[in-house]
Scaffold this motif. Sequence first.
Motif, short mmCIF file in Angstrom:
data_model
loop_
_atom_site.label_atom_id
_atom_site.label_comp_id
_atom_site.label_asym_id
_atom_site.label_seq_id
_atom_site.Cartn_x
_atom_site.Cartn_y
_atom_site.Cartn_z
N ARG A 171 8.81 -0.18 -3.39
CA ARG A 171 8.02 -1.16 -4.24
C ARG A 171 6.62 -0.72 -3.89
O ARG A 171 5.01 -1.40 -4.50
N ARG A 172 5.90 -0.68 -2.30
CA ARG A 172 4.96 -0.83 -1.19
C ARG A 172 4.57 0.33 -1.74
O ARG A 172 2.92 0.54 -1.92
N PHE A 173 4.71 1.38 -2.81
CA PHE A 173 4.44 2.45 -3.32
C PHE A 173 3.06 2.09 -4.52
O PHE A 173 1.91 2.22 -4.28
N HIS A 174 3.68 1.34 -4.94
CA HIS A 174 2.68 -0.16 -6.10
C HIS A 174 1.36 -0.40 -5.57
O HIS A 174 0.05 -0.47 -6.05
N ALA A 175 1.48 -0.94 -4.38
CA ALA A 175 0.53 -1.71 -3.70
C ALA A 175 -1.11 -0.58 -3.52
O ALA A 175 -1.93 -1.38 -3.20
N ALA A 176 -0.28 -0.01 -2.46
CA ALA A 176 -1.02 1.41 -1.88
C ALA A 176 -1.91 1.92 -3.11
O ALA A 176 -3.33 2.63 -2.64
N ALA A 177 -1.21 2.84 -4.40
CA ALA A 177 -1.54 2.96 -4.91
C ALA A 177 -2.96 2.48 -6.22
O ALA A 177 -3.62 2.41 -6.54
N ARG A 178 -3.20 0.58 -6.15
CA ARG A 178 -3.92 -0.08 -6.89
C ARG A 178 -4.90 -0.02 -5.52
O ARG A 178 -5.96 -0.36 -6.38
N LEU A 179 -4.55 0.74 -5.46
CA LEU A 179 -6.53 0.82 -3.76
C LEU A 179 -6.91 1.89 -3.91
O LEU A 179 -6.70 2.79 -4.32
N SER A 180 -8.33 2.20 -3.95
CA SER A 180 -9.00 3.63 -3.89
C SER A 180 -8.59 4.61 -2.84
O SER A 180 -8.25 3.79 -1.91
N ARG A 181 -9.43 5.41 -2.89
CA ARG A 181 -9.14 6.51 -1.31
C ARG A 181 -9.44 5.90 -1.05
O ARG A 181 -9.48 5.90 0.45
N ARG A 182 -11.06 5.18 -0.51
CA ARG A 182 -11.50 4.58 0.26
C ARG A 182 -10.74 3.29 0.60
O ARG A 182 -10.92 3.95 2.20
N GLU A 183 -10.13 2.62 -0.03
CA GLU A 183 -9.89 1.08 0.40
C GLU A 183 -8.36 2.07 1.22
O GLU A 183 -8.70 1.79 2.51
N ARG A 184 -8.04 2.53 1.09
CA ARG A 184 -7.25 3.25 1.66
C ARG A 184 -7.32 3.99 3.11
O ARG A 184 -6.28 3.48 4.07
N VAL A 186 -9.44 3.01 4.95
CA VAL A 186 -10.09 1.60 5.61
C VAL A 186 -8.69 1.07 6.15
O VAL A 186 -8.66 1.57 7.30
N VAL A 187 -7.91 1.04 5.17
CA VAL A 187 -6.55 0.69 6.07
C VAL A 187 -5.85 1.69 6.67
O VAL A 187 -5.24 0.63 8.08
N ILE A 188 -5.43 2.65 6.33
CA ILE A 188 -5.00 3.59 7.39
C ILE A 188 -5.58 3.31 8.64
O ILE A 188 -4.68 3.58 9.97
N ARG A 189 -7.10 3.41 8.97
CA ARG A 189 -7.43 3.29 10.06
C ARG A 189 -7.44 2.01 10.84
O ARG A 189 -7.12 1.70 12.00
N PHE A 190 -7.63 0.69 9.68
CA PHE A 190 -6.98 -0.51 10.52
C PHE A 190 -5.73 -0.66 11.85
O PHE A 190 -5.40 -0.79 12.73
N LEU A 191 -4.39 0.26 10.19
CA LEU A 191 -3.16 0.17 10.90
C LEU A 191 -3.16 1.13 11.74
O LEU A 191 -2.51 0.57 13.48
N ARG A 192 -3.47 2.36 12.05
CA ARG A 192 -3.53 2.58 13.44
C ARG A 192 -4.40 2.66 14.55
O ARG A 192 -3.80 2.64 15.59
N ASP A 193 -5.80 1.57 13.77
CA ASP A 193 -6.18 1.24 15.10
C ASP A 193 -5.59 -0.31 15.32
O ASP A 193 -5.90 0.11 17.50
N MET A 194 -4.88 -0.47 15.03
CA MET A 194 -3.77 -1.75 15.93
C MET A 194 -2.62 -1.56 16.44
O MET A 194 -2.51 -1.85 17.31
N THR A 195 -2.32 0.06 15.94
CA THR A 195 -0.70 0.71 16.54
C THR A 195 -1.72 0.86 18.30
O THR A 195 -0.58 0.31 19.19
N ARG A 196 -2.59 1.56 18.30
CA ARG A 196 -3.18 1.52 19.36
C ARG A 196 -3.59 0.64 20.41
O ARG A 196 -3.37 0.66 21.62
#
Length: 213
Positions: A171-184, A186-196
């Motif tokens: 079901r997490r797919f639906h939350a990701a699909a509701r974002l635009s590519r640009r928003e995704r 941003v989320v990807i960059r944030f999560l990877r940056d936080m991981t680092r």
Amino acid sequence: MADAGSPGDGRRSGRRAAPDGARTTDLDPGPGAVYDVVANDPDGDLVDRSGVAPEDVAHISELMAALGELRATEKRIAEASRRYMQLNETDMMALHYLIVCTNRDVVATPGGLAKHLDISSASTTKMLDRLERAGHVTREPHPTDRRALAVRITPGTHLAAREGIGRQHARRFHAAARLSRRERDVVIRFLRDMTREIAPREDDRPVDDPGPG
């Protein structure tokens, strides 16, 4: 230049002093209550917030609370699934790996499992012995490598895992699909940056090291 305040007076960190008699006996319910930035670091000893506006600190606290709520929900789902399957966390990770191998038509091996789980060969063998006795996996000769074994998840366990935790996590797919590519992005960059940022570093003090006396 504005006065940032002394380390202990609360101005540098944006700490808000509670009015007299305003103390409560418990935190608000929910995981978000313990992720407030100022509540965790009132004097700014961990993070210097002198250049961050109070409203931005509050917004970051809201973000941290949202991450905490997600982790708490995922933990509840995982614990319920482990209780249902009567397996531990490593077992569930192994089954997930085997499901992905099955879906991709990849032959899983004990060595591949050991590498994925970051455990020893001996621990992998003990785990597979246990899973095989419980009817969750099978081991058979590798189709192309005589020196190796092929590990497969049984159809019944595959179905139970897919219809349980698999369907919930999907079901997490639906939350990701509701974002635009640009928003995704941003989320990807944030999560990877936080991981680092939170990944262990060579100069980090071990959590059980009290430091200089």
